[in-house]
Design an enzyme around this catalytic site. Structure first.
Site, PDB file in Angstrom:
ATOM      1  N   SER A 154      -5.622   4.101 -25.456  1.00 12.27           N
ATOM      2  CA  SER A 154      -4.673   4.893 -26.199  1.00 12.27           C
ATOM      3  C   SER A 154      -5.589   5.806 -27.114  1.00 12.27           C
ATOM      4  O   SER A 154      -4.898   6.639 -27.590  1.00 12.27           O
ATOM      5  CB  SER A 154      -3.726   3.938 -26.650  1.00 12.27           C
ATOM      6  N   LYS A 213      -5.156   2.274 -34.347  1.00 11.44           N
ATOM      7  CA  LYS A 213      -4.212   3.547 -34.478  1.00 11.44           C
ATOM      8  C   LYS A 213      -4.400   4.574 -35.583  1.00 11.44           C
ATOM      9  O   LYS A 213      -5.053   3.818 -36.594  1.00 11.44           O
ATOM     10  CB  LYS A 213      -2.690   3.179 -34.017  1.00 11.44           C
TER      11      LYS A 213
END
Length: 246
Positions: A167, A205
């Site tokens: 991701s 993230k």
């Protein structure tokens, strides 16, 4: 003896390995050398490989190992002569994500590695971190990894994590990479952080604060942004570097 284009390409690849820890793409090489097509890059790469200056690693995209530099290279004096089997940024690529260089690092279990031209610190790899959906929190040491001391700031403890998932690929973080984290419980908007969600799941993230909530954003459009109440997210560290094995 290398042609000017061959030498220019070799030096360009060397600089990118030193700066980013990964070789440039063929498109980037084409632009840097002002060539019209990638076929010219293929010919230059083949020539460098045949002359023993580089080696392409099979079954890995963009994997180029620099074996040596010619003495007339501008980069040669910065690196020194390469001995047999010496390589730059190939067996291990290193990328710095904006840490402050200098100073000794006061970190538990960190030991300087002897030998080589640059000081290195042994950091604990605390396990795996998800660059995808959150996984169980990391809480145990799996092994040690050598990290260039210049990557680490002098005012904080550091640890390393192995990335699992894709991701964060658009930030240059791939599955299997080792990320270097400086311990902190604060972060600015846009920082790449280790975030602990609901005291049980950890993920890597970009963090943003919006309307009293925390947004954890991926660097891959295939993954949606996840939004949590502020009290459900704890910052456990900020990304300062990356190590990639080829």
């Amino acid at each position: 003896m290398l042609t000017k284009k061959q030498l220019d390409l070799l030096e360009f690849i060397h600089r990118r390995l030193q700066q980013d820890g990964v070789p440039p793409s063929f498109d980037e090489m084409k632009v840097a050398l002002d060539l019209r097509s990638k076929s010219g890059i293929h010919r230059l790469i083949t020539a460098l490989e045949e002359r023993g200056f580089i080696r392409r690693l099979a079954h890995r995209a963009r994997a180029i190992e620099i074996l040596r530099l010619p003495e007339n290279s501008k980069e040669y004096s910065n690196r020194g002569p390469a001995g047999a089997g010496a390589a730059i940024g190939s067996a291990t690529g290193v990328a710095n994500f904006g840490s402050s260089p200098g100073g000794s690092v006061q970190a538990e279990n960190d030991q300087p590695r002897q030998g080589g031209t640059a000081a290195a610190i042994e950091l604990s790899v605390m396990g795996r971190i998800a660059a995808g959906v959150p996984i169980e929190a990391i809480n145990q040491i799996s092994h040690q990894v050598a990290v260039p001391q210049a990557m680490l700031s002098s005012n904080g403890r550091h640890y390393a994590l192995e990335v699992r998932g894709d991701s964060m690929i658009n930030a240059g973080i791939n599955d299997g990479d080792i990320v270097v984290i400086r311990e902190t419980d604060t972060a600015d908007d846009g920082d790449i952080v280790v975030a602990l969600v609901a005291d049980e799941e950890a993920t890597l993230k970009r963090l943003f604060r919006r309307d009293g909530a925390i947004s954890l954003e991926a660097e891959n459009p295939a993954y949606p942004t996840r939004v949590y109440p502020e009290d459900q997210v704890k910052v456990q560290g900020r990304l300062v570097g990356l190590i990639r094995n080829y």
